[in-house]
Design a protein around this motif. Structure first.
Motif, PDB file in Angstrom:
ATOM      1  N   UNK A 174     -23.397-103.196  66.234  1.00  0.00           N
ATOM      2  CA  UNK A 174     -23.350-103.125  67.690  1.00  0.00           C
ATOM      3  C   UNK A 174     -23.561-104.471  68.343  1.00  0.00           C
ATOM      4  N   UNK A 175     -22.931-104.646  69.488  1.00  0.00           N
ATOM      5  CA  UNK A 175     -23.172-105.859  70.265  1.00  0.00           C
ATOM      6  C   UNK A 175     -22.823-105.636  71.731  1.00  0.00           C
ATOM      7  N   UNK A 176     -23.323-106.533  72.561  1.00  0.00           N
ATOM      8  CA  UNK A 176     -23.068-106.541  73.993  1.00  0.00           C
ATOM      9  C   UNK A 176     -22.670-107.952  74.372  1.00  0.00           C
ATOM     10  N   UNK A 177     -21.608-108.072  75.141  1.00  0.00           N
ATOM     11  CA  UNK A 177     -20.983-109.367  75.430  1.00  0.00           C
ATOM     12  C   UNK A 177     -20.726-109.465  76.923  1.00  0.00           C
ATOM     13  N   UNK A 178     -21.219-110.513  77.563  1.00  0.00           N
ATOM     14  CA  UNK A 178     -20.999-110.735  78.996  1.00  0.00           C
ATOM     15  C   UNK A 178     -20.156-111.984  79.197  1.00  0.00           C
ATOM     16  N   UNK A 179     -19.179-111.903  80.109  1.00  0.00           N
ATOM     17  CA  UNK A 179     -18.289-113.033  80.364  1.00  0.00           C
ATOM     18  C   UNK A 179     -17.770-112.966  81.794  1.00  0.00           C
ATOM     19  N   UNK A 180     -17.218-114.085  82.259  1.00  0.00           N
ATOM     20  CA  UNK A 180     -16.666-114.143  83.611  1.00  0.00           C
ATOM     21  C   UNK A 180     -15.432-113.263  83.718  1.00  0.00           C
TER      22      UNK A 180
END
Length: 287
Positions: free
Chosen positions: A113-119
């Motif tokens: 699992x992972x969580x990724x934030x980006x513009x």
């Protein structure tokens, strides 16, 4: 000017949520999410630091896991990672956060699992001027969720090859996006969006028991419409209704509500006032 750097948190039962270098390798080439697209995801819009429709997204994440017989995701842990990723990212008006859980490396029974934030991209033109869409046959009946639940229609899975192929076909037809119709002639959804029609003072969207992903943004649009005194309806919609509708939109997280200005090569008028109000509501909502 360099673009803001994305933020990554790895999520696991053993380690909790741990910030990681987004440019470093983290997923095994033997992970079933990589080799078979066996996993689930959600994409969450973030406006002015607020994760929009966070709880509905988490609920849908868990629902998709159940449909795929995946381990139940720890929603508290994912919520923690989502909020941490937003906090750690550069302060921008619009971001997106992607949550992912795969079945993991075959034979281990341990999900990845992972969580990724980006513009987020700039969708101003699409929101104000509209997009061109084409209708494509999905090749399945509208009742496939009842007749063949193993096809996983209505789950948000990593298996997006068909959706991407549909968007490439749209480009070949000089269009920007797609509205899928069933093999028996009913409106379904877009590859990454829900469909909304306006008929007079009523907004209509296809019923979710037709193998359609329940839309978090679509639900927010209906909340807006009801507050404005409009009627809303979930229905089985014949494809011919796309031609007679007063206005059409594709709605989704991040892109929000975009009007359709051309369908199957035929120019359509867009409801500028309603589209503007929808967008303002979606970008300003505090949920």
């Amino acid at each position: 000017m360099n673009s803001p750097h994305p933020v990554l948190f790895l999520v696991s039962a053993d380690s909790g949520c741990v910030r990681a270098d987004p440019d470093a390798p983290h997923v095994s080439v033997m992970d079933l999410g990589v080799t078979r697209g066996d996993g689930i995801f959600e994409t969450i819009s973030v406006c002015d630091g607020r994760a929009q429709a966070l709880e509905p997204h988490l609920d849908r994440f868990a629902r998709s896991a159940r449909l795929l017989d995946l381990p139940e995701p720890d929603l508290g842990l994912y919520r923690q990672a989502i909020l941490a990723a937003i906090e750690a990212h550069d302060d921008l008006a619009e971001l997106y956060v992607k949550t992912v859980m795969t079945r993991g490396i075959e034979g281990t029974g341990v999900p990845t699992g992972w969580v990724y934030a980006a513009a987020a991209a700039d969708f101003t033109t699409a929101r104000t001027e509209g997009i061109r869409a084409v209708t494509l046959d999905r090749g399945l009946r509208h009742d496939v969720a009842q007749t063949s639940p193993w096809l996983l229609q209505g789950a948000k899975t990593l298996s997006y090859a068909v959706n991407r192929a549909a968007l490439r076909e749209a480009e070949r037809r000089d269009a920007d996006d797609v509205i899928f119709v069933s093999s028996d002639g009913f409106v379904l959804e877009g590859p990454t969006a829900n469909v909304i029609l306006r008929k007079g003072s009523t907004l209509v969207t296809p019923r979710t028991d037709q193998g359609i992903l329940p839309g978090t943004t679509q639900a927010s649009v209906f909340e807006f419409a009801q507050a404005e005194g409009m009627n809303t309806e979930y229905a089985v919609i014949p494809a011919a209704d796309l031609l007679s509708a007063d206005a059409l939109w594709l709605v989704s997280s991040v892109r929000q509500a975009v009007p359709i200005n051309r369908l199957d090569g035929v120019k359509r008028s867009i409801d500028v006032e309603l589209s503007t109000s929808m967008t303002s509501y979606l970008l300003d909502r505090r949920d």
